[in-house]
Design a protein around this motif. Sequence first.
Motif, PDB file in Angstrom:
ATOM      1  N   SER A  38       0.831  -1.202   0.000  1.00  0.00           N
ATOM      2  CA  SER A  38       0.000   0.000   0.000  1.00  0.00           C
ATOM      3  C   SER A  38       0.861   1.246   0.000  1.00  0.00           C
ATOM      4  O   SER A  38       2.072   1.187   0.211  1.00  0.00           O
ATOM      5  CB  SER A  38      -0.972   0.004   1.185  1.00  0.00           C
ATOM      6  OG  SER A  38      -0.303   0.263   2.399  1.00  0.00           O
ATOM      7  N   ILE A  39       0.205   2.374  -0.243  1.00  0.00           N
ATOM      8  CA  ILE A  39       0.894   3.656  -0.377  1.00  0.00           C
ATOM      9  C   ILE A  39       0.750   4.435   0.927  1.00  0.00           C
ATOM     10  O   ILE A  39      -0.334   4.487   1.506  1.00  0.00           O
ATOM     11  CB  ILE A  39       0.268   4.491  -1.516  1.00  0.00           C
ATOM     12  CG1 ILE A  39       0.170   3.675  -2.812  1.00  0.00           C
ATOM     13  CG2 ILE A  39       1.054   5.788  -1.734  1.00  0.00           C
ATOM     14  CD1 ILE A  39       1.468   3.255  -3.417  1.00  0.00           C
ATOM     15  N   ASN A  40       1.852   5.044   1.357  1.00  0.00           N
ATOM     16  CA  ASN A  40       1.848   5.973   2.482  1.00  0.00           C
ATOM     17  C   ASN A  40       2.527   7.263   2.032  1.00  0.00           C
ATOM     18  O   ASN A  40       3.372   7.227   1.131  1.00  0.00           O
ATOM     19  CB  ASN A  40       2.609   5.373   3.669  1.00  0.00           C
ATOM     20  CG  ASN A  40       1.924   4.137   4.222  1.00  0.00           C
ATOM     21  OD1 ASN A  40       0.885   4.224   4.865  1.00  0.00           O
ATOM     22  ND2 ASN A  40       2.501   2.961   3.955  1.00  0.00           N
ATOM     23  N   PRO A  41       2.194   8.400   2.648  1.00  0.00           N
ATOM     24  CA  PRO A  41       2.830   9.655   2.237  1.00  0.00           C
ATOM     25  C   PRO A  41       4.355   9.612   2.252  1.00  0.00           C
ATOM     26  O   PRO A  41       5.002  10.276   1.438  1.00  0.00           O
ATOM     27  CB  PRO A  41       2.282  10.666   3.237  1.00  0.00           C
ATOM     28  CG  PRO A  41       0.941  10.131   3.618  1.00  0.00           C
ATOM     29  CD  PRO A  41       1.111   8.633   3.631  1.00  0.00           C
ATOM     30  N   HIS A 294       0.503   6.983  -6.611  1.00  0.00           N
ATOM     31  CA  HIS A 294       1.185   8.128  -6.001  1.00  0.00           C
ATOM     32  C   HIS A 294       0.404   9.411  -6.253  1.00  0.00           C
ATOM     33  O   HIS A 294       0.255  10.243  -5.350  1.00  0.00           O
ATOM     34  CB  HIS A 294       2.612   8.257  -6.548  1.00  0.00           C
ATOM     35  CG  HIS A 294       3.612   7.402  -5.846  1.00  0.00           C
ATOM     36  ND1 HIS A 294       4.845   7.860  -5.446  1.00  0.00           N
ATOM     37  CD2 HIS A 294       3.560   6.099  -5.448  1.00  0.00           C
ATOM     38  CE1 HIS A 294       5.511   6.881  -4.840  1.00  0.00           C
ATOM     39  NE2 HIS A 294       4.750   5.800  -4.840  1.00  0.00           N
ATOM     40  N   SER A 297      -2.452   9.524  -3.887  1.00  0.00           N
ATOM     41  CA  SER A 297      -2.018   9.783  -2.515  1.00  0.00           C
ATOM     42  C   SER A 297      -1.623  11.242  -2.326  1.00  0.00           C
ATOM     43  O   SER A 297      -1.885  11.836  -1.279  1.00  0.00           O
ATOM     44  CB  SER A 297      -0.848   8.875  -2.143  1.00  0.00           C
ATOM     45  OG  SER A 297      -0.380   9.150  -0.845  1.00  0.00           O
ATOM     46  N   GLU A 298      -1.005  11.821  -3.345  1.00  0.00           N
ATOM     47  CA  GLU A 298      -0.506  13.197  -3.234  1.00  0.00           C
ATOM     48  C   GLU A 298      -1.627  14.231  -3.115  1.00  0.00           C
ATOM     49  O   GLU A 298      -1.377  15.360  -2.688  1.00  0.00           O
ATOM     50  CB  GLU A 298       0.405  13.524  -4.419  1.00  0.00           C
ATOM     51  CG  GLU A 298       1.774  12.866  -4.305  1.00  0.00           C
ATOM     52  CD  GLU A 298       2.644  13.090  -5.531  1.00  0.00           C
ATOM     53  OE1 GLU A 298       2.874  14.250  -5.889  1.00  0.00           O
ATOM     54  OE2 GLU A 298       3.092  12.089  -6.134  1.00  0.00           O
ATOM     55  N   SER A 300      -3.872  14.025  -0.972  1.00  0.00           N
ATOM     56  CA  SER A 300      -4.187  14.011   0.466  1.00  0.00           C
ATOM     57  C   SER A 300      -5.692  13.940   0.739  1.00  0.00           C
ATOM     58  O   SER A 300      -6.151  14.323   1.808  1.00  0.00           O
ATOM     59  CB  SER A 300      -3.587  15.235   1.187  1.00  0.00           C
ATOM     60  OG  SER A 300      -2.185  15.207   1.077  1.00  0.00           O
ATOM     61  N   ALA A 302      -7.509  10.928  -0.073  1.00  0.00           N
ATOM     62  CA  ALA A 302      -7.961   9.529  -0.106  1.00  0.00           C
ATOM     63  C   ALA A 302      -8.710   9.204   1.184  1.00  0.00           C
ATOM     64  O   ALA A 302      -8.377   9.717   2.256  1.00  0.00           O
ATOM     65  CB  ALA A 302      -6.761   8.597  -0.263  1.00  0.00           C
ATOM     66  N   LYS A 305      -6.858   4.018   2.874  1.00  0.00           N
ATOM     67  CA  LYS A 305      -5.611   3.634   2.212  1.00  0.00           C
ATOM     68  C   LYS A 305      -5.770   3.368   0.719  1.00  0.00           C
ATOM     69  O   LYS A 305      -6.824   2.978   0.235  1.00  0.00           O
ATOM     70  CB  LYS A 305      -5.055   2.365   2.876  1.00  0.00           C
ATOM     71  CG  LYS A 305      -4.513   2.560   4.277  1.00  0.00           C
ATOM     72  CD  LYS A 305      -3.363   3.553   4.377  1.00  0.00           C
ATOM     73  CE  LYS A 305      -2.137   3.154   3.585  1.00  0.00           C
ATOM     74  NZ  LYS A 305      -1.349   2.098   4.198  1.00  0.00           N
ATOM     75  N   ILE A 306      -4.657   3.545   0.011  1.00  0.00           N
ATOM     76  CA  ILE A 306      -4.536   3.203  -1.417  1.00  0.00           C
ATOM     77  C   ILE A 306      -3.666   1.963  -1.484  1.00  0.00           C
ATOM     78  O   ILE A 306      -2.555   1.920  -0.949  1.00  0.00           O
ATOM     79  CB  ILE A 306      -3.906   4.366  -2.196  1.00  0.00           C
ATOM     80  CG1 ILE A 306      -4.846   5.576  -2.180  1.00  0.00           C
ATOM     81  CG2 ILE A 306      -3.585   3.950  -3.633  1.00  0.00           C
ATOM     82  CD1 ILE A 306      -4.196   6.880  -2.532  1.00  0.00           C
TER      83      ILE A 306
END
Length: 311
Positions: A38-41, A294, A297-298, A300, A302, A305-306
């Motif tokens: 998953s994606i995190n900042p 990405h 996510s960018e 901000s 969402a 989670k992505i």
Amino acid sequence: MKAIVIDQYGGKEELKERELDRPSIGEDEVLVEVYATSINPIDWKLREGYLKEMLSFEFPIILGWDAAGVVAEIGGNVKEFQVGDRVFVRPELTREGTYAEFIATEERLLAKMPDSMTYEEGAAMPLVGLTAWECLVEVAGIKEGDKVLIHAGAGGVGTHAIQIAKSFGAYVAATASDKNLELLQSLGADQVIDYKSEAFEEVVKDFDIVLDPLGGDIQSKSFSVLKKGGTLVSIAEPPSEEEAEKFGVKAGYVFLQPDGKKLQKLAKLYEEGKLKPVIDETFEFSAQGLKDAHAASETSHAQGKIVIKVK
């Protein structure tokens, strides 16, 4: 194995698909075949080069620090896991992250996934779930009846924090935009404050705990909503000790240290029906899939989670 890497800092276009050797494992390590990540900042902040002073990795860098999958191989000292176990993990911050078909990770960081948990859910939980747990349980010492304010309630940390706080019997207020009102109520939030139309510092007072993922002005204003002896805990930036002293409260900062035993506690909450990751979107495991993830996510914005479906 297939991996998505960056060879230099920059925009989303730096994410490239590459064939790499599978990682080898040490005696205390486990090789995990990754089914989802998953994606995190932190992923795109590191990609942009914002964290290069703090994390000076050599290139190429595989980003990603959440994984769910199946144990493919175990080191000689590994006791708790067998080949074929379904596991999830927030591995250590290294240059060999989880945008890959296989990862090597230490046994102490791994946890077993509940049978009913999907790999996508397993990948959505570790980093943000452990962060929320660390803030509320380890730093703030949450207990039944506490009043808790969670900023950015619809984000990855926020959606987990609301549910963890409710599992302890706390009263939970959360800030969000009005489009996330129903989501946060469904997670158990007792009070949702629309940050676009309401000033939270005028709406709540005498709270025991504030969880701050935003920093800056929001953090400063948050001191005033705490009762004497309350706790502000931030994951954005270390809070001002002077302000904490002025308001007679405690202040803490969390930069997550992963822990498999704590992750197993989150798995137990999942099994009890008290904690379920919120997944906004799922993308394919490709350079383009990661670029799109990405980009999402960018923003901000969402919900939760992505996730990237690797297998």
